[in-house]
Structures are given as C-alpha cells and as structure tokens.
Write a protein that holds these residues in place. Structure first.
Motif, PDB file in Angstrom:
ATOM      1  N   GLU A 533       0.823  -1.228   0.000  1.00 18.17           N
ATOM      2  CA  GLU A 533       0.000   0.000   0.000  1.00 18.17           C
ATOM      3  C   GLU A 533       0.847   1.264   0.000  1.00 18.17           C
ATOM      4  N   LEU A 534       2.162   1.127   0.266  1.00 16.32           N
ATOM      5  CA  LEU A 534       3.025   2.307   0.148  1.00 16.32           C
ATOM      6  C   LEU A 534       3.450   2.522  -1.301  1.00 16.32           C
ATOM      7  N   LYS A 535       3.360   1.478  -2.084  1.00 17.63           N
ATOM      8  CA  LYS A 535       3.634   1.642  -3.514  1.00 17.63           C
ATOM      9  C   LYS A 535       2.365   2.148  -4.198  1.00 17.63           C
ATOM     10  N   MET A 536       1.256   1.525  -3.894  1.00 17.52           N
ATOM     11  CA  MET A 536      -0.010   1.992  -4.468  1.00 17.52           C
ATOM     12  C   MET A 536      -1.022   2.192  -3.346  1.00 17.52           C
ATOM     13  N   LYS A 537      -1.287   3.449  -3.022  1.00 20.14           N
ATOM     14  CA  LYS A 537      -2.235   3.735  -1.945  1.00 20.14           C
ATOM     15  C   LYS A 537      -3.613   3.859  -2.571  1.00 20.14           C
ATOM     16  N   VAL A 538      -4.506   2.938  -2.251  1.00 20.89           N
ATOM     17  CA  VAL A 538      -5.785   2.770  -2.945  1.00 20.89           C
ATOM     18  C   VAL A 538      -5.473   2.664  -4.448  1.00 20.89           C
ATOM     19  N   LEU A 539      -5.704   3.696  -5.237  1.00 19.03           N
ATOM     20  CA  LEU A 539      -5.315   3.609  -6.653  1.00 19.03           C
ATOM     21  C   LEU A 539      -4.309   4.708  -7.010  1.00 19.03           C
ATOM     22  N   ASN A 540      -3.628   5.209  -6.016  1.00 16.36           N
ATOM     23  CA  ASN A 540      -2.624   6.252  -6.250  1.00 16.36           C
ATOM     24  C   ASN A 540      -1.270   5.584  -6.457  1.00 16.36           C
ATOM     25  N   GLU A 541      -0.824   5.528  -7.719  1.00 18.38           N
ATOM     26  CA  GLU A 541       0.382   4.756  -8.030  1.00 18.38           C
ATOM     27  C   GLU A 541       1.656   5.467  -7.557  1.00 18.38           C
ATOM     28  N   LYS A 542       2.689   4.684  -7.348  1.00 17.09           N
ATOM     29  CA  LYS A 542       4.016   5.180  -6.928  1.00 17.09           C
ATOM     30  C   LYS A 542       3.889   6.198  -5.789  1.00 17.09           C
ATOM     31  N   TYR A 543       3.066   5.837  -4.813  1.00 20.17           N
ATOM     32  CA  TYR A 543       2.730   6.774  -3.744  1.00 20.17           C
ATOM     33  C   TYR A 543       3.988   7.265  -3.024  1.00 20.17           C
ATOM     34  N   LEU A 544       4.849   6.325  -2.612  1.00 21.13           N
ATOM     35  CA  LEU A 544       6.016   6.747  -1.822  1.00 21.13           C
ATOM     36  C   LEU A 544       6.990   7.580  -2.658  1.00 21.13           C
ATOM     37  N   LEU A 545       7.114   7.236  -3.935  1.00 23.12           N
ATOM     38  CA  LEU A 545       7.986   8.042  -4.806  1.00 23.12           C
ATOM     39  C   LEU A 545       7.464   9.480  -4.890  1.00 23.12           C
ATOM     40  N   LYS A 546       6.160   9.612  -5.014  1.00 18.28           N
ATOM     41  CA  LYS A 546       5.588  10.965  -5.074  1.00 18.28           C
ATOM     42  C   LYS A 546       5.901  11.734  -3.787  1.00 18.28           C
ATOM     43  N   GLN A 547       5.799  11.041  -2.657  1.00 18.93           N
ATOM     44  CA  GLN A 547       6.118  11.695  -1.385  1.00 18.93           C
ATOM     45  C   GLN A 547       7.587  12.125  -1.360  1.00 18.93           C
ATOM     46  N   ALA A 548       8.434  11.280  -1.946  1.00 17.96           N
ATOM     47  CA  ALA A 548       9.882  11.541  -1.878  1.00 17.96           C
ATOM     48  C   ALA A 548      10.328  12.691  -2.780  1.00 17.96           C
ATOM     49  N   VAL A 549       9.615  12.928  -3.870  1.00 22.10           N
ATOM     50  CA  VAL A 549      10.120  13.932  -4.829  1.00 22.10           C
ATOM     51  C   VAL A 549       9.188  15.136  -5.007  1.00 22.10           C
ATOM     52  N   ARG A 550       8.045  15.138  -4.309  1.00 21.61           N
ATOM     53  CA  ARG A 550       7.109  16.249  -4.553  1.00 21.61           C
ATOM     54  C   ARG A 550       7.705  17.588  -4.154  1.00 21.61           C
ATOM     55  N   ARG A 551       8.716  17.571  -3.275  1.00 23.32           N
ATOM     56  CA  ARG A 551       9.366  18.815  -2.849  1.00 23.32           C
ATOM     57  C   ARG A 551      10.048  19.531  -4.028  1.00 23.32           C
ATOM     58  N   TYR A 552      10.356  18.796  -5.101  1.00 22.60           N
ATOM     59  CA  TYR A 552      11.094  19.396  -6.220  1.00 22.60           C
ATOM     60  C   TYR A 552      10.232  19.722  -7.429  1.00 22.60           C
ATOM     61  N   LEU A 553       9.025  19.168  -7.462  1.00 20.21           N
ATOM     62  CA  LEU A 553       8.289  19.168  -8.737  1.00 20.21           C
ATOM     63  C   LEU A 553       7.020  20.008  -8.689  1.00 20.21           C
ATOM     64  N   PRO A 554       6.608  20.559  -9.856  1.00 25.16           N
ATOM     65  CA  PRO A 554       5.321  21.238  -9.904  1.00 25.16           C
ATOM     66  C   PRO A 554       4.190  20.246  -9.607  1.00 25.16           C
ATOM     67  N   ALA A 555       3.144  20.722  -8.929  1.00 20.70           N
ATOM     68  CA  ALA A 555       2.033  19.833  -8.556  1.00 20.70           C
ATOM     69  C   ALA A 555       1.410  19.186  -9.797  1.00 20.70           C
ATOM     70  N   ALA A 556       1.435  19.908 -10.910  1.00 26.92           N
ATOM     71  CA  ALA A 556       0.815  19.364 -12.130  1.00 26.92           C
ATOM     72  C   ALA A 556       1.497  18.074 -12.575  1.00 26.92           C
ATOM     73  N   ILE A 557       2.780  17.953 -12.310  1.00 25.81           N
ATOM     74  CA  ILE A 557       3.501  16.726 -12.696  1.00 25.81           C
ATOM     75  C   ILE A 557       3.210  15.614 -11.680  1.00 25.81           C
ATOM     76  N   VAL A 558       3.238  15.952 -10.400  1.00 25.32           N
ATOM     77  CA  VAL A 558       3.051  14.914  -9.368  1.00 25.32           C
ATOM     78  C   VAL A 558       1.632  14.359  -9.418  1.00 25.32           C
ATOM     79  N   ASN A 559       0.658  15.219  -9.667  1.00 23.77           N
ATOM     80  CA  ASN A 559      -0.742  14.785  -9.564  1.00 23.77           C
ATOM     81  C   ASN A 559      -1.364  14.371 -10.890  1.00 23.77           C
ATOM     82  N   ARG A 560      -0.603  14.412 -11.967  1.00 22.62           N
ATOM     83  CA  ARG A 560      -1.188  14.106 -13.265  1.00 22.62           C
ATOM     84  C   ARG A 560      -1.582  12.632 -13.373  1.00 22.62           C
TER      85      ARG A 560
END
Lengths: 636, 87
Positions: A533-560
């Motif tokens: 579930e840390l890889k896919m939280k419900v249907l949110n893929e690569k969940y932990l990766l998103k947590q790890a890199v969202r500090r660097y990226l525009p929200a449009a890329i992380v949430n697309r």
C-alpha cells in the motif's frame, strides 16, 4: 557502453586459434555500440573482439584488457558505477593499478576474489572473463538485464556477443526462427529468458554467470528480484520516504560518473521529471534534456514536458514525430531490436537517441524502471480493482472503478458498467492466483497467433502461459499478489522487451548509453521491503515516490494521470505499398512459412480500411516485424 | 431493403471476415462462444453492438449487454428476433 564478441574452441576439433579476421568481422557488425576503437585478443582457442565507446578513462581504458601477468583477460560492456569505491578498497589491500578505468577494477576484482566479485558491483554490465590458468571462460550479465549478452554452441565452438548479429559471421548457416520463442513473444511480448527468437541462440539471463570449462557449460545465479514474504519494513512512512529519497539521490549521483557530459530524457511523466530534479538539486551537473513530441495529440505529452522545463529552467530540445516516420524507420529499428515487436514504441526511441547523438551526447539518464520497482503500472491497478470486484462479483458498481484507470476509453454512454463487466470480468473467479494481473494482457496479445501458418500452429508446444506459471517458484506464488505482479512484470516485459527492444538496442543503435537510477539494485531491494500500500495507496500509483520527490516538482507533474508511453500504430492506408508488398504479400508470407497468407491478407485489408482493434493492431505489427526479422536474419 | 438481409449470413460474414480472417465456413459454428474462443475483444464487442444498431436498427440497452444476448451467432440471432418482436 561498448560491444564485444568472441569465440572459444571446444574439444580437439576446436583447439585451433580463432581467426582474428573473423573476430574483427563479428565485432564490426556492432560498430554502433563502440565506434571509438577496435581491438582483438587471441589466446589459444579463445578470441575476443571488442568495439569501444569511450566514456570513462578516455586515454587508457582500451580493451581487451589483460592482467600484467597475462593470467586474466577481459572484455566489458557497460558501467560499474561504484568502481571508485571498489578501486580504493583494492588499493588499500595493496593492489596496484595502471589505469583509472572501471575495466581494470573488474579485472583486479576477479584476480582477488574470483567470480564471486560480481556481487560487489553496482552497475549495468556484460563481461567476458578469460582465466588463462584455468582455461575457463565466464560470461556475466548485470542483475536486471540492462546490457545484453548472447551465446550459442556447436560441437566445436562456443560463440558469444553483445548482439545476436555479432554471431552471424561465425555461424555455419543462417539461424532459424524458434517456434517456441515466437510462441512466447506472441504472448509475453518477448521470448522468456534465456530463449531468443532464434533456434539455438540464448541469452545470459539477468543476474547469472555462464561458465564454460572443459567443453561444459554451467549456469549460476548470483542475484534475483527480491520477494518479500510478509515481512515488511516497520519504519514510519516519513522515515521510508526519506530513505527512498536519499537512495535515489545517491543512485543518480553515481550515474553521473562519466568523463563525457550526461544528459537526460524527459517524457513529461513523474519518473523522468524526478530524475531531472534530483540531478538539478543535488549535483552541479548542468543538465541538458531531450524529449519526444508527437503530431498526434493522443500520444503527445509536450504540455507536461514544458511545465517541467519552465520549472527547472533546463536546456532542452525536442524531436517531433509524425506517423510517416514510424513506417519509414521500422525496418532499421527491427535490425537493431533483433526480434519482432508488437508495438511501434521503439521506433521513436531510436530516433530520439539519434537526436541526442547529434547533440554530442553519449550518455543519458532515463526514468525507466520506476513503474516496475515502485508500483506504477495501470496493470497493477487493474488487478487491484478486479480483486476488489471479485469480492462481490455480481456488483455492477465495483467495475466502474476501472473507468478511473482508463479515462481515455471511449465507452458508450449508459453502457459502461455492462461493457467493463463483459471485458474485464474474465477470470475474476480466481483473484489470488499468480498471473491474475497479467492474464488480460497475455490473452489479448496471444490472439495474434491465429495468423500463424497451419504448420507453425501444429508445431506449437504447451501453452506458454501455463508453462510459465507452472515454472514460478513457491515464494513467487505465496507472496502478496501485488509483489507477484511486480515480479512477473520485471521478468517478462521489463527485461525482455522494455530494456532491450525499447531500451539498450534503441540507445546503442546511435552509440548512446542509457543509465537508469531507479534500477540500482539497492533501490529494488529497498522497494521490496515496502508494504504494497506504500507503492499503491488505494489507486494512487508510486505513492512513496511521489512523497519523496514532490518537494522538487510542480504539482501538475506529481498529480497528473499517468499516461503510458505509446507511439502511433503502423498506418497501412497511406504510403505503405512497398513495405507491404515486400513483407506481407502472399509470396513473402509463404516464403517465411510462418504465417497464413490468406488470413494475413484479410488483416491487411482490414487495416487499410483503418479499423483494427488493439489485438489486431498488435498482430499486424508483430507479423510485419517478424517478416522483417526473417528477411534480415534468416534468409540468405 | 434492410428486411431482405439474412441476419445469419450478415453476422457470419462479419465474424469470419473481420475477426477470424478466413473464408472457411467451418471455422465458426453458430453456437461458438465469442468470448471463450477469444474471437472478439473489447473493441469487437462494441463493433458488434454498433453493427446491430446500424444494420438491424436494434437498440442495445445496458442491461441487455450480457453474453446470453451477444456471445454467439445463435445468441445474437435470438436476441435480434426478440427485439424485432417486441418492437
């Protein structure tokens, strides 16, 4: 990266020294892998031919490299990213070096530790080691299958090389298409390792060492894709997020080690954006990026690419692809994939490496592997939804979740639930079984087999799906279904197709080396300790990766919404006359004997009318490229 | 004009030509399951529905999109007949 080929004579009949002209000829077939230098080495019945692409130690890193005492010789394709640390450790032990190359580190490691040294390597590599005192040849391939290595054996010689075409000059006869390999390719998208599409030609499987001594071939595995058995890390989510972040920073930093500039591919998705942002935030590398864009809006991601380029202010260029280029470049692409392809996606990747090469880049980073390692594919989501649905199979509401995965599916209004049930409902009665995740894809792909000729159909062996699932070890069958799906994906599609036909071969055809920070084995081993579930939280893929890199990226890329990389299908309605005549005419189809000319002709006509389904389109591309492989490799 | 179409022939020709890619009549029996035999995939099912609507003016409701109505030549013919009667 580089390319090499070689010959080892076996027994009394093979005791003569290999012909150096032949070695040169073999290596020259893969000049694209190493245009910077060429050399041969012959010792007794062993011969190496090498082509070099100079990336590290441009002055003294030539190969084949022989130890000062002459006891060990090696040829090497790839990179050892931790070679500096390994070198320092060897120097502390008193080992003396003549060069600053990673090749010499490999040579000295073998001298110190024997073949077990491979476990200490962090990198992508195919290595041939000749131990003169033991008269033993070792072929080693990296853990994941990034660098290719093939071999074949007859009664007198063991032949090996970085690409299959390098074996051709030494073969007594043209190779034949392997029916078992074709059966597997038309199911899993690639033959299952160690099979190839050619009879008698095998690959060294990822994570294995093939040893030839006294005329006998033995195979040993030194690494396998790790499988958690319910013992996941007990660290908190924020601790794991930081651990993944730090690992990716280190993995990326190691992959910038080079004596030539390193660029990066930018798809507009999360993975390549993450890699670019890690480079920009943690190294002083002035990043240059490259992208594909498409005339067809269906495949184009230039909006997201621009968002990242604007955000990161990188120097960027893009290559625009139209439908016509797919067909124009298909034959050349197939010469390099060395196997049929079911989708045209490799073609633009080959053109992109040409663009990078023309921009004077020999090395690029890509985001390849994140989906397999950290749980990104829609196929994993699909399996999860089908499992959710299987708990109440009569529900007409549960399958509607599938629409979340495929918003681009143009379903008839008011009929979506019924439609989804009809198509995705196959097999939901057995949700826990290995392969559950992959059965819809394999079933769709295998429909291409209906175009095989009667002779080939009669020669097919057992159902490849059943044979493959039966071959899975007990831990694979017992692990969580999400981990099982990841394991299957990494072993079939990733190493067999994505890293070969769409990866190494499309990069190296233009002398460009790809590096893949997500495929550092430490990242893979770390990811195997994560609860699914840390890889896919419900249907949110690569969940932990998103947590790890969202500090660097525009929200449009992380949430697309994730868009799989695809390219336009082969267009048979315009400009395909010559190609179709050459490859799909009844004469040509009958000449290969692999397909039924009548059925192929009907498919071609349907394609000209322009209404092929997914499986039919895959079949058409598969037939067309199989015919090309046959013409290029099997016919005189 | 539409009434003169033989539905069985029209459906068989469509399936044989466009999905089985053959003119061998023996390749398709009228009770053969499209899904179990892998004859139709996702787009194929939509195309059959479109074909029924265009060719036979049969409107397929959501609760009618079930294998009992669509999964073989026999099932399709029975379904078309029931729809025509009800109209």
């Amino acid at each position: 990266m580089c390319g090499f080929a070689g010959i080892l004579g076996i027994g009394a009949a093979g005791s003569l020294p290999p012909d150096s002209e032949l070695l040169r000829k073999m290596a020259d077939t893969i000049v694209h892998r190493g245009p910077d230098a060429a050399a041969e080495y012959i010792d007794g019945s062993l011969g190496f031919g090498h082509r070099r692409l100079s990336i590290i130690d441009l002055e003294t890193g030539d190969q084949p490299m022989v130890s000062p005492d002459g006891h060990v010789a090696i040829v090497f394709n790839g990179e050892i990213f931790n070679y500096i640390e390994l070198r320092q450790a060897l120097i502390k032990q008193g080992v003396q070096f003549r060069t600053t190359s990673d090749t010499e580190v490999v040579l000295q490691l073998y001298r110190e530790y024997g073949i077990d040294f491979v476990s200490s390597l962090n990198g992508q590599f195919a290595i041939a080691i000749w131990d003169r005192r033991k008269q033993t040849l070792h072929l080693v391939r990296d853990r994941i299958g990034i660098c290719p290595l093939f071999y074949t054996l007859d009664s007198e010689r063991f032949l090996f090389g970085s690409e299959i075409k390098s074996l051709l000059p030494a073969l007594g006869a043209r190779p034949r298409i392997s029916i078992a390999g074709l059966d597997q390719l038309f199911t899993f998208w690639a033959p299952l390792s160690p099979n190839t599409i050619f009879e008698g030609i095998r690959e060294v499987s990822p994570g294995e060492v093939v040893t030839v001594a006294d005329g006998r071939v033995t195979i040993a595995r030194y690494w396998d894709w790790p499988l958690p058995m319910g013992e996941y890390s007990s660290a908190t989510e924020s601790e794991l997020t930081e651990e993944l972040h730090d690992l990716l920073v280190d993995s990326t930093r190691l992959r910038l080690r080079s004596d030539v500039p390193v660029g990066a591919y930018l798809s507009g998705g999360l993975d390549s954006s993450a890699i670019a942002s890690l480079v920009l935030n943690h190294t002083d590398n002035r990043l240059r990026t490259f992208s594909l864009t498409f005339d067809d809006r269906e495949f184009d991601e230039s909006g997201y690419q621009s968002a990242l380029v604007d955000h990161a202010q990188v120097e960027h260029s893009e290559l625009r692809i139209g439908r016509a280029q797919i067909l124009e470049n298909l034959e050349h692409t197939v010469w390099h994939t060395e196997m049929p392809i079911l989708r045209t996606a490799p073609v633009p990747m080959g053109l992109l490496s040409g663009h990078a090469h023309a921009s004077d880049f020999k090395v690029v980073l890509t985001g390849e592997g994140a989906d397999e390692v950290l749980g990104g594919y829609d196929l994993f989501k699909e399996a999860k939804v089908r499992q959710f649905w299987s708990r109440q199979p009569r529900s007409s509401v549960r399958p509607l979740l599938l629409k979340r995965l495929y918003p681009y599916l143009n379903l008839p209004a008011g009929k979506d639930a019924a439609y989804l049930k009809l198509f995705f409902g196959q097999g939901i009665e057995a949700p826990g079984k290995p392969g559950f995740s992959h059965l819809p894809r394999w079933t769709t792909t295998a429909k291409a087999k209906r175009f095989l000729s009667d002779e080939v159909l009669a020669a097919l062996g057992d159902d490849p799906v059943r044979s493959y699932l039966d071959s899975l070890s007990e831990p694979v069958c017992r692990t969580d279904s999400f981990n099982c799906a990841q394991f299957i994906e990494s072993k079939t599609l990733m190493s067999g197709y994505l890293l070969c036909s769409q990866g190494d071969r499309m990069l190296m055809m233009n002398s460009v080396e790809g590096r893949f920070p997500f495929l550092d084995h430490r990242v893979i081993e770390f990811a195997s300790t994560l609860r699914p579930e840390l890889k896919m939280k419900v249907l949110n893929e690569k969940y932990l990766l998103k947590q790890a890199v969202r500090r660097y990226l525009p929200a449009a890329i992380v949430n697309r919404h994730k868009q799989p990389y695809r390219a336009p299908d082969v267009n048979m309605s315009t400009g395909s006359g010559d190609l179709a005549a050459r490859c799909l005419s009844p004469e040509s189809v009958n000449a290969s004997g692999l397909f039924d000319a009548g059925r192929v002709n009907r498919l071609r006509n349907k394609a000209v009318r322009g209404r092929l389904s997914t499986s039919e389109s895959q079949a058409l591309t598969g037939i067309l490229t199989t015919q090309m492989v046959h013409q290029q490799f099997c016919q005189q | 004009m539409q009434d003169t179409i033989d539905p069985r022939r029209a459906l068989r020709t469509l399936i044989l030509e466009d999905y089985l890619f053959t003119d061998d009549e023996s390749a398709l029996t009228d009770d053969m399951s499209f899904l179990q035999e892998g004859i139709l995939d996702s787009m194929g099912i939509l195309e059959i529905i479109l074909f029924l609507e265009e060719r036979f003016q049969v409107h397929v409701a959501e609760d009618e999109m079930v294998p009992q109505n669509l999964d073989s030549i026999d099932n399709l013919l029975g379904y078309i007949q029931r729809k025509k009667k009800a109209a």
